[in-house]
Design a protein around this motif. Structure first.
Motif, short mmCIF file in Angstrom:
data_model
loop_
_atom_site.label_atom_id
_atom_site.label_comp_id
_atom_site.label_asym_id
_atom_site.label_seq_id
_atom_site.Cartn_x
_atom_site.Cartn_y
_atom_site.Cartn_z
N THR A 12 0.84 -1.20 0.00
CA THR A 12 0.00 0.00 0.00
C THR A 12 0.87 1.24 0.00
O THR A 12 0.61 2.19 -0.75
CB THR A 12 -0.95 0.01 1.21
N CYS A 13 1.90 1.25 0.82
CA CYS A 13 2.82 2.40 0.87
C CYS A 13 3.43 2.67 -0.51
O CYS A 13 3.49 3.82 -0.96
CB CYS A 13 3.92 2.17 1.90
N GLU A 14 3.88 1.64 -1.17
CA GLU A 14 4.50 1.80 -2.48
C GLU A 14 3.50 2.34 -3.50
O GLU A 14 3.85 3.18 -4.34
CB GLU A 14 5.09 0.47 -2.95
N LEU A 15 2.27 1.87 -3.46
CA LEU A 15 1.24 2.35 -4.38
C LEU A 15 0.93 3.83 -4.12
O LEU A 15 0.77 4.62 -5.06
CB LEU A 15 -0.03 1.51 -4.26
N VAL A 16 0.85 4.21 -2.85
CA VAL A 16 0.59 5.60 -2.50
C VAL A 16 1.73 6.48 -2.99
O VAL A 16 1.51 7.54 -3.61
CB VAL A 16 0.40 5.76 -0.97
N LEU A 17 2.97 6.06 -2.75
CA LEU A 17 4.12 6.85 -3.18
C LEU A 17 4.18 6.96 -4.70
O LEU A 17 4.55 8.02 -5.24
CB LEU A 17 5.42 6.25 -2.63
N ALA A 18 3.78 5.92 -5.42
CA ALA A 18 3.74 5.97 -6.88
C ALA A 18 2.70 6.99 -7.35
O ALA A 18 2.95 7.76 -8.29
CB ALA A 18 3.44 4.59 -7.45
N ALA A 19 1.53 7.00 -6.70
CA ALA A 19 0.50 7.97 -7.06
C ALA A 19 0.97 9.40 -6.80
O ALA A 19 0.73 10.30 -7.61
CB ALA A 19 -0.79 7.69 -6.29
N LEU A 20 1.66 9.59 -5.69
CA LEU A 20 2.13 10.92 -5.32
C LEU A 20 3.28 11.41 -6.20
O LEU A 20 3.55 12.61 -6.28
CB LEU A 20 2.56 10.95 -3.85
#
Length: 176
Positions: free
Chosen positions: A4-12
């Motif tokens: 989840t953290c990696e997906l959030v960072l990718a979106a940001l």
């Protein structure tokens, strides 16, 4: 979790407008600075965070002790200043705040909005307004108000799936 953290960072990492709700934020509760850095790096890009009090406390309390004291308005403004994001601190009196201190408070949320999935609908309304080109503060403030009015239009017995169905009625009243 880390996925989840990696997906959030990718979106940001992109230029797109981003709205982060509970799981996206609380997945960083053991390393809150990691998310805060990614949010600050987006300065000037539309970014909205939509926690309720419990989610706010878990994430922002771990990030900065100062977010544990003061009024709801003060805490939302501080959270916005720390992250550079537009912060929507949900509740019966939802506060929308930005880093520069600008804020709005919507007091139109009925108690029956406290139902599973209602926050997800709010996130969707905000994302839809951002996708139409509305600025983050205005999109968040409008989404909060529309969300509350849709719930009021439906009344008791509301489930989250009822909210989008009520938006045309809210728009009809608003545009008359």
């Amino acid at each position: 979790n880390e996925t989840t953290c990696e997906l959030v960072l990718a979106a940001l990492a992109g230029d797109r407008a981003v709205v982060l709700d509970a799981d996206a934020m609380t997945s960083f509760s053991t390393a809150p600075g990691r998310l805060a850095e990614a949010l600050k790096a987006r300065a000037g890009k539309a970014t909205i965070l939509t926690p309720h009090e419990g989610e706010f406390s878990r994430y922002f309390g771990a990030l900065d002790e100062r977010t544990k004291v003061g009024s709801k308005l003060e805490r939302a403004r501080l959270a916005a200043a720390i992250t550079g994001a537009t912060v929507v601190l949900k509740g019966a009196d939802t506060v929308v705040a930005v880093a520069a201190g600008r804020a709005s408070i919507a007091g139109n949320a009925p108690a029956y909005l406290a139902t599973a999935g209602a926050g997800d609908v709010l996130t969707g309304i905000a994302a839809g307004l951002l996708a139409q080109g509305m600025a983050a503060f205005e999109a968040a403030s409008a989404a909060v108000w529309l969300h509350g009015e849709a719930a009021n239009a439906f009344g008791h017995g509301l489930i989250s799936e009822d909210l989008p169905e009520m938006l045309p009625r809210v728009y009809d009243v608003l545009l008359q």
